[in-house]
Design a protein around this motif. Sequence first.
Motif, PDB file in Angstrom:
ATOM      1  N   TYR A   1       0.726  -1.258  -0.020  1.00  0.00           N
ATOM      2  CA  TYR A   1      -0.005  -0.120  -0.105  1.00  0.00           C
ATOM      3  C   TYR A   1       0.864   1.224  -0.065  1.00  0.00           C
ATOM      4  CZ  TYR A   1      -3.786  -3.164   1.536  1.00  0.00           C
ATOM      5  OH  TYR A   1      -4.682  -4.181   1.723  1.00  0.00           O
ATOM      6  N   VAL A   2       0.520   2.068  -0.958  1.00  0.00           N
ATOM      7  CA  VAL A   2       1.280   3.470  -1.069  1.00  0.00           C
ATOM      8  C   VAL A   2       0.346   4.639  -1.037  1.00  0.00           C
ATOM      9  CG1 VAL A   2       2.756   4.843  -2.346  1.00  0.00           C
ATOM     10  CG2 VAL A   2       3.018   2.395  -2.573  1.00  0.00           C
ATOM     11  N   VAL A   3       0.684   5.431  -0.072  1.00  0.00           N
ATOM     12  CA  VAL A   3      -0.233   6.561   0.234  1.00  0.00           C
ATOM     13  C   VAL A   3       0.366   7.583  -0.694  1.00  0.00           C
ATOM     14  CG1 VAL A   3      -1.292   8.348   1.731  1.00  0.00           C
ATOM     15  CG2 VAL A   3      -0.939   5.808   2.339  1.00  0.00           C
ATOM     16  N   VAL A   4      -0.613   8.177  -1.583  1.00  0.00           N
ATOM     17  CA  VAL A   4      -0.215   9.340  -2.366  1.00  0.00           C
ATOM     18  C   VAL A   4      -0.876  10.726  -1.963  1.00  0.00           C
ATOM     19  CG1 VAL A   4       0.585   7.814  -4.337  1.00  0.00           C
ATOM     20  CG2 VAL A   4      -1.944   8.857  -4.271  1.00  0.00           C
ATOM     21  N   ALA A   5      -1.676  10.383  -1.292  1.00  0.00           N
ATOM     22  CA  ALA A   5      -2.137  11.858  -0.790  1.00  0.00           C
ATOM     23  C   ALA A   5      -3.131  11.447   0.706  1.00  0.00           C
ATOM     24  CB  ALA A   5      -3.454  12.464  -1.458  1.00  0.00           C
ATOM     25  N   GLY A   6      -2.857  12.501   1.707  1.00  0.00           N
ATOM     26  CA  GLY A   6      -3.618  12.042   2.926  1.00  0.00           C
ATOM     27  C   GLY A   6      -3.016  11.112   3.919  1.00  0.00           C
ATOM     28  N   THR A   7      -3.845  10.613   4.710  1.00  0.00           N
ATOM     29  CA  THR A   7      -3.270   9.607   5.837  1.00  0.00           C
ATOM     30  C   THR A   7      -4.343   8.614   6.028  1.00  0.00           C
ATOM     31  OG1 THR A   7      -2.045  11.359   6.978  1.00  0.00           O
ATOM     32  CG2 THR A   7      -2.196   9.260   8.257  1.00  0.00           C
ATOM     33  N   VAL A   8      -3.881   7.259   6.160  1.00  0.00           N
ATOM     34  CA  VAL A   8      -4.749   5.982   6.577  1.00  0.00           C
ATOM     35  C   VAL A   8      -4.341   5.307   7.926  1.00  0.00           C
ATOM     36  CG1 VAL A   8      -5.794   5.794   4.212  1.00  0.00           C
ATOM     37  CG2 VAL A   8      -3.758   4.685   4.832  1.00  0.00           C
ATOM     38  N   ASP A   9      -5.069   4.705   8.307  1.00  0.00           N
ATOM     39  CA  ASP A   9      -4.685   3.577   9.372  1.00  0.00           C
ATOM     40  C   ASP A   9      -4.913   2.202   8.607  1.00  0.00           C
ATOM     41  OD1 ASP A   9      -3.975   5.660  11.251  1.00  0.00           O
ATOM     42  OD2 ASP A   9      -5.723   5.258  12.567  1.00  0.00           O
ATOM     43  N   VAL A  10      -3.765   1.186   8.855  1.00  0.00           N
ATOM     44  CA  VAL A  10      -4.062   0.039   8.518  1.00  0.00           C
ATOM     45  C   VAL A  10      -4.122  -0.956   9.677  1.00  0.00           C
ATOM     46  CG1 VAL A  10      -3.085  -1.959   6.981  1.00  0.00           C
ATOM     47  CG2 VAL A  10      -2.591   0.474   6.449  1.00  0.00           C
ATOM     48  N   GLU A  11      -5.345  -1.170  10.036  1.00  0.00           N
ATOM     49  CA  GLU A  11      -5.502  -2.170  11.271  1.00  0.00           C
ATOM     50  C   GLU A  11      -5.205  -3.418  10.733  1.00  0.00           C
ATOM     51  OE1 GLU A  11      -9.003  -1.878  13.269  1.00  0.00           O
ATOM     52  OE2 GLU A  11      -9.052   0.206  13.474  1.00  0.00           O
ATOM     53  N   LEU A  12      -4.056  -4.037  11.549  1.00  0.00           N
ATOM     54  CA  LEU A  12      -3.728  -5.406  11.637  1.00  0.00           C
ATOM     55  C   LEU A  12      -4.425  -6.217  12.686  1.00  0.00           C
ATOM     56  CD1 LEU A  12      -0.108  -4.590  10.691  1.00  0.00           C
ATOM     57  CD2 LEU A  12      -2.001  -4.938   8.955  1.00  0.00           C
TER      58      LEU A  12
ATOM     59  N   ASN B   1      -9.908   5.426   7.173  1.00  0.00           N
ATOM     60  CA  ASN B   1      -9.607   6.801   7.366  1.00  0.00           C
ATOM     61  C   ASN B   1     -10.471   7.516   8.462  1.00  0.00           C
ATOM     62  OD1 ASN B   1      -9.046   9.538   6.798  1.00  0.00           O
ATOM     63  ND2 ASN B   1      -9.641   9.581   4.742  1.00  0.00           N
ATOM     64  N   PRO B   2      -9.676   7.680   9.329  1.00  0.00           N
ATOM     65  CA  PRO B   2     -10.390   8.497  10.517  1.00  0.00           C
ATOM     66  C   PRO B   2     -10.071   9.886  10.549  1.00  0.00           C
ATOM     67  CG  PRO B   2      -8.333   7.408  11.402  1.00  0.00           C
ATOM     68  CD  PRO B   2      -8.777   6.855  10.042  1.00  0.00           C
ATOM     69  N   TYR B   3      -9.530  10.233   9.529  1.00  0.00           N
ATOM     70  CA  TYR B   3      -8.825  11.825   9.388  1.00  0.00           C
ATOM     71  C   TYR B   3      -9.696  12.552   8.756  1.00  0.00           C
ATOM     72  CZ  TYR B   3      -4.935   9.095  11.040  1.00  0.00           C
ATOM     73  OH  TYR B   3      -4.146   8.165  11.716  1.00  0.00           O
ATOM     74  N   ASP B   4      -9.450  13.916   8.600  1.00  0.00           N
ATOM     75  CA  ASP B   4     -10.240  14.889   7.886  1.00  0.00           C
ATOM     76  C   ASP B   4     -10.238  15.105   6.454  1.00  0.00           C
ATOM     77  OD1 ASP B   4     -11.338  15.438  10.534  1.00  0.00           O
ATOM     78  OD2 ASP B   4      -9.956  17.177  10.893  1.00  0.00           O
ATOM     79  N   GLU B   5      -9.465  14.424   5.814  1.00  0.00           N
ATOM     80  CA  GLU B   5      -9.330  14.608   4.479  1.00  0.00           C
ATOM     81  C   GLU B   5      -9.216  13.416   3.745  1.00  0.00           C
ATOM     82  OE1 GLU B   5      -4.640  15.070   3.509  1.00  0.00           O
ATOM     83  OE2 GLU B   5      -5.264  16.365   4.946  1.00  0.00           O
ATOM     84  N   VAL B   6      -9.553  13.342   2.476  1.00  0.00           N
ATOM     85  CA  VAL B   6      -9.720  12.404   1.588  1.00  0.00           C
ATOM     86  C   VAL B   6      -8.278  11.733   1.494  1.00  0.00           C
ATOM     87  CG1 VAL B   6     -10.383  11.301  -0.950  1.00  0.00           C
ATOM     88  CG2 VAL B   6     -11.699  12.989   0.241  1.00  0.00           C
ATOM     89  N   ALA B   7      -8.151  10.329   1.464  1.00  0.00           N
ATOM     90  CA  ALA B   7      -6.840   9.657   1.272  1.00  0.00           C
ATOM     91  C   ALA B   7      -6.810   8.970   0.140  1.00  0.00           C
ATOM     92  CB  ALA B   7      -6.738   8.505   2.264  1.00  0.00           C
ATOM     93  N   LYS B   8      -5.839   9.127  -0.562  1.00  0.00           N
ATOM     94  CA  LYS B   8      -5.661   8.284  -1.949  1.00  0.00           C
ATOM     95  C   LYS B   8      -4.493   7.344  -1.980  1.00  0.00           C
ATOM     96  CE  LYS B   8      -5.872   9.217  -6.901  1.00  0.00           C
ATOM     97  NZ  LYS B   8      -6.037  10.175  -7.878  1.00  0.00           N
ATOM     98  N   LEU B   9      -4.584   6.109  -2.397  1.00  0.00           N
ATOM     99  CA  LEU B   9      -3.370   5.185  -2.274  1.00  0.00           C
ATOM    100  C   LEU B   9      -3.233   4.456  -3.559  1.00  0.00           C
ATOM    101  CD1 LEU B   9      -5.488   4.800   0.368  1.00  0.00           C
ATOM    102  CD2 LEU B   9      -3.503   3.426   1.294  1.00  0.00           C
ATOM    103  N   VAL B  10      -2.255   3.857  -3.906  1.00  0.00           N
ATOM    104  CA  VAL B  10      -2.143   2.976  -4.728  1.00  0.00           C
ATOM    105  C   VAL B  10      -1.735   1.529  -4.278  1.00  0.00           C
ATOM    106  CG1 VAL B  10      -0.400   2.197  -6.792  1.00  0.00           C
ATOM    107  CG2 VAL B  10      -0.887   4.730  -6.523  1.00  0.00           C
ATOM    108  N   LEU B  11      -2.586   0.347  -4.575  1.00  0.00           N
ATOM    109  CA  LEU B  11      -2.235  -0.699  -4.176  1.00  0.00           C
ATOM    110  C   LEU B  11      -1.889  -1.731  -4.766  1.00  0.00           C
ATOM    111  CD1 LEU B  11      -5.863  -0.933  -2.437  1.00  0.00           C
ATOM    112  CD2 LEU B  11      -3.953   0.093  -1.387  1.00  0.00           C
ATOM    113  N   VAL B  12      -0.832  -2.425  -4.881  1.00  0.00           N
ATOM    114  CA  VAL B  12      -0.261  -3.291  -5.624  1.00  0.00           C
ATOM    115  C   VAL B  12      -0.263  -4.815  -5.009  1.00  0.00           C
ATOM    116  CG1 VAL B  12       1.950  -3.738  -6.556  1.00  0.00           C
ATOM    117  CG2 VAL B  12       1.254  -1.490  -6.590  1.00  0.00           C
ATOM    118  N   GLY B  13      -0.509  -5.867  -5.661  1.00  0.00           N
ATOM    119  CA  GLY B  13      -0.603  -7.351  -5.228  1.00  0.00           C
ATOM    120  C   GLY B  13      -0.096  -8.034  -6.453  1.00  0.00           C
ATOM    121  N   ALA B  14       0.921  -8.986  -5.799  1.00  0.00           N
ATOM    122  CA  ALA B  14       1.328  -9.803  -6.726  1.00  0.00           C
ATOM    123  C   ALA B  14       1.906 -11.281  -5.866  1.00  0.00           C
ATOM    124  CB  ALA B  14       2.982  -9.523  -7.153  1.00  0.00           C
ATOM    125  N   GLY B  15       2.034 -12.473  -6.656  1.00  0.00           N
ATOM    126  CA  GLY B  15       2.419 -13.356  -6.095  1.00  0.00           C
ATOM    127  C   GLY B  15       1.231 -14.329  -5.789  1.00  0.00           C
ATOM    128  N   GLY B  16       0.161 -14.104  -5.895  1.00  0.00           N
ATOM    129  CA  GLY B  16      -0.976 -15.000  -5.674  1.00  0.00           C
ATOM    130  C   GLY B  16      -1.230 -16.096  -7.132  1.00  0.00           C
TER     131      GLY B  16
END
Length: 113
Positions: A61-72, A97-112
């Motif tokens: 997961y790469v955040v390109v704008a804003g902030t997110v929480d990843v709950e594990l 996204n518990p924050y006040d602005e929109v978050a934008k991410l690039v998600l990359v998956g491989a190996g499946g």
Amino acid sequence: MSYTKTSTADVDSVIDEEYGGMWFLRDALETEHVGVTIMELEPGSKGKEHDHSHDGQEEVYVVVAGTVDVELEDETVPLAEDEALRLSADETRQLKNPYDEVAKLVLVGAGGD
């Protein structure tokens, strides 16, 4: 042709607009070994809790704008703009996204499968 180009305008979002948007680009890009997704999360929104133990897919997961929480399972990892997180297939995760602005991410998956 040695390349394929696409955008979020070329594919339908798989989540309701009120939560943001999530665009799977794998088919549009005709990739064979990697999945690429663009995700926008509105403030107060969250993604689906999941893991990839069924298919063995590793994700980044790469955040390109804003902030997110990843709950594990055992902790919450905050990710800010320009930060990235790699997750093994068996790790249960949920983006929030518990924050006040929109978050934008690039998600990359491989190996499946």
